[in-house]
Structures are given as structure tokens and as C-alpha cells.
Design an enzyme around this catalytic site. Sequence first.
Site, PDB file in Angstrom:
ATOM      1  N   SER A 123      46.170  65.664  28.228  1.00 39.69           N
ATOM      2  CA  SER A 123      45.726  66.296  26.976  1.00 39.69           C
ATOM      3  C   SER A 123      45.340  65.130  26.169  1.00 39.69           C
ATOM      4  CB  SER A 123      46.464  67.350  26.251  1.00 39.69           C
ATOM      5  OG  SER A 123      47.331  66.781  25.283  1.00 39.69           O
ATOM      6  N   ALA A 125      46.306  64.553  23.492  1.00 40.30           N
ATOM      7  CA  ALA A 125      47.673  64.236  22.401  1.00 40.30           C
ATOM      8  C   ALA A 125      48.654  64.037  23.327  1.00 40.30           C
ATOM      9  CB  ALA A 125      48.006  65.209  21.683  1.00 40.30           C
ATOM     10  N   CYS A 126      49.005  65.024  24.150  1.00 42.68           N
ATOM     11  CA  CYS A 126      50.341  64.762  25.129  1.00 42.68           C
ATOM     12  C   CYS A 126      50.102  65.577  26.609  1.00 42.68           C
ATOM     13  CB  CYS A 126      51.509  65.265  24.685  1.00 42.68           C
ATOM     14  SG  CYS A 126      51.654  66.780  24.224  1.00 42.68           S
ATOM     15  N   GLY A 127      49.920  66.814  26.312  1.00 44.10           N
ATOM     16  CA  GLY A 127      49.389  67.445  27.739  1.00 44.10           C
ATOM     17  C   GLY A 127      49.972  68.978  27.801  1.00 44.10           C
TER      18      GLY A 127
END
Length: 305
Positions: A123, A125-127
Site C-alpha cells: 500500500s 503506507a504499509c499494506g
Amino acid sequence: MRPLRPPKDSTTGARLWRFQAGAVEEEADRLATEEPLEIRLIQGERRRTVAVTMRTPGDDAELALGFLFAESVVDRRERVLRVEHCPDVEEIGGSCSNIVEVELDPDGPEPELAPLERHFFTSSACGVCGKAGLEALRVRVSGPLPAGPVISPEVLKTLPGRLRERQGLFETTGGLHAAALFDASGTLIALREDVGRHNALDKLVGWAFTENLLPLSEHVVLVSGRSSYEILQKCLVAGAPIVCAVSAPSSLAVELAERFGVTLVGFLRGDRFNVYSGAGRVEGLTSGDEPGTRRRRERVLFPTL
């Protein structure tokens, strides 16, 4: 390599209720567009989805190629025959501007995809871990959330300060996000910190799970960063009807909030905040006061402020 079609607008129009200095009025706003991008790898007859990432549209070819190069899937430009948006306009409801195909030389060695397993679904940012394909973004919520609590503007404005007072790790490091759970009176119930804002929210929901507090239908969630699709998705699954952030929402977060009836508050700082959806849960507004559904109204002073 063929050029990709022109990118979509990187911003999306929205309407909001702006609370500031004891007054509220409806205004137009621009949000950073957030949409999924599926990266497909093609070599000969084989076609594979290798990642789905949330991003702001634009420079999709560079995003796909940079991702594949960083993961040692593609080691040199000569191996790439084409990079283009999916030509099949019937796929995924016609959202093929959100699918990029990277075609490799069919006579070259088959790329090693094992390094992608640790972040097969990424994502901005992180996922959203462990899933792939745009269809995996469907939210596991059957319909709008329950009515939930109504919260006053005065209480909303106190939440960031109460969060900061309890952010012990942030005070030490200055580099951590937080997610906090409040009741409608503004009482802080729980707070979790992490270097990733999604991780902080996962920790908070995990705590609520172990405490048998789910769904969070009478609570307010506050995150220290911005509100993205993933933040809204996690809050929806947890049943939280009011989601607040100290920074901006993305366009997809607002769309999701509107679809499922979440009260989404952004830029919750000092003496101001914006309501992007679910206005009926904020004192002084009603469910008929959703941004964009009525004529611009006069500035309304809250007598209690």
C-alpha cells in the site's frame, strides 16, 4: 515501450463541513486521490499479478518498473518490451487505468518472484497483507453501520491532546504513530503506538478483540496521521462508526465512509476540524446535512462553544 494513457487527476473534489472558531460552514475541498494499482507481469503466455498497491494516479509506469527493479524481478531495461495500462476495458468494472501490465522478453530467463511474497500486496503506507488482485479490496461489511453515538464539537477538539498526553513512545522517539479509542464523552479507553499507523490501528483492534469489545459501535477511533482506504477498512471491520484523523483523508477514504455511513473527521487540530461524511453524529448537524446535499448555509455559531 509504449506510453501509458494520460494519468487521472491526482486530486478529487469533495464537500465538507468546516468547524473553526465556534462556527461551521460548508465548503469545497480537494483531496489527494487514492486508488489501487495492480501490477501484472507478462512473459510469453504466462500472466501473473505480482502486487497491488494503493497510490495516487500518475507515473504508474515508473512506479511499476521501480517496484520490480527494487525487488530484483527486472534487472535491466532491455528485458521490458512494453509497459501499459490493461487494454481490456471490461476487466474490474472498467477500471483498467488501475492495472499496469509489464511485458518481458519471452526468451529471457523467468524472473524469480519469491522476494515478492513478503509484500505481495503493498500500500501507499504499509499494506493490506496476504491478498492480491483488486477484488481483494472488497470490505467485509454487509451494510451501513449502526447509528452509534453523537459527539459534541467540544469533545472532538480535545481528543488529539488526550492522545498526545498518553503517547509515551512518541515523546521518547518523536517518530511513532498512534491509534486511540475513546467513548463519546472523550474518555480515552486504549492507545497503541507503532512506527506504522496501520500497525498501530491493528494493535488497537487486537486489544479490543482480546477484551471482547468488538464491534466498536459506541466508540470513536483517532489516528495520528492521515485517513486512507486501509484505515477506513480496518475501522469498518471493527465496527467503529466515528473515525478521526489529525491530517487529511484520501479520496477513497471519503468514498468508503460515505458508502458505509461512517462519520469521517479530518484535520482535527486545535480549534478546528472538517467533517467529510456522517455529519449526523456531530452535535449541531443532522443526517440531512451531508456535504454537498444542501445549499451552502450561513455560518452557524454553536452556543456552547
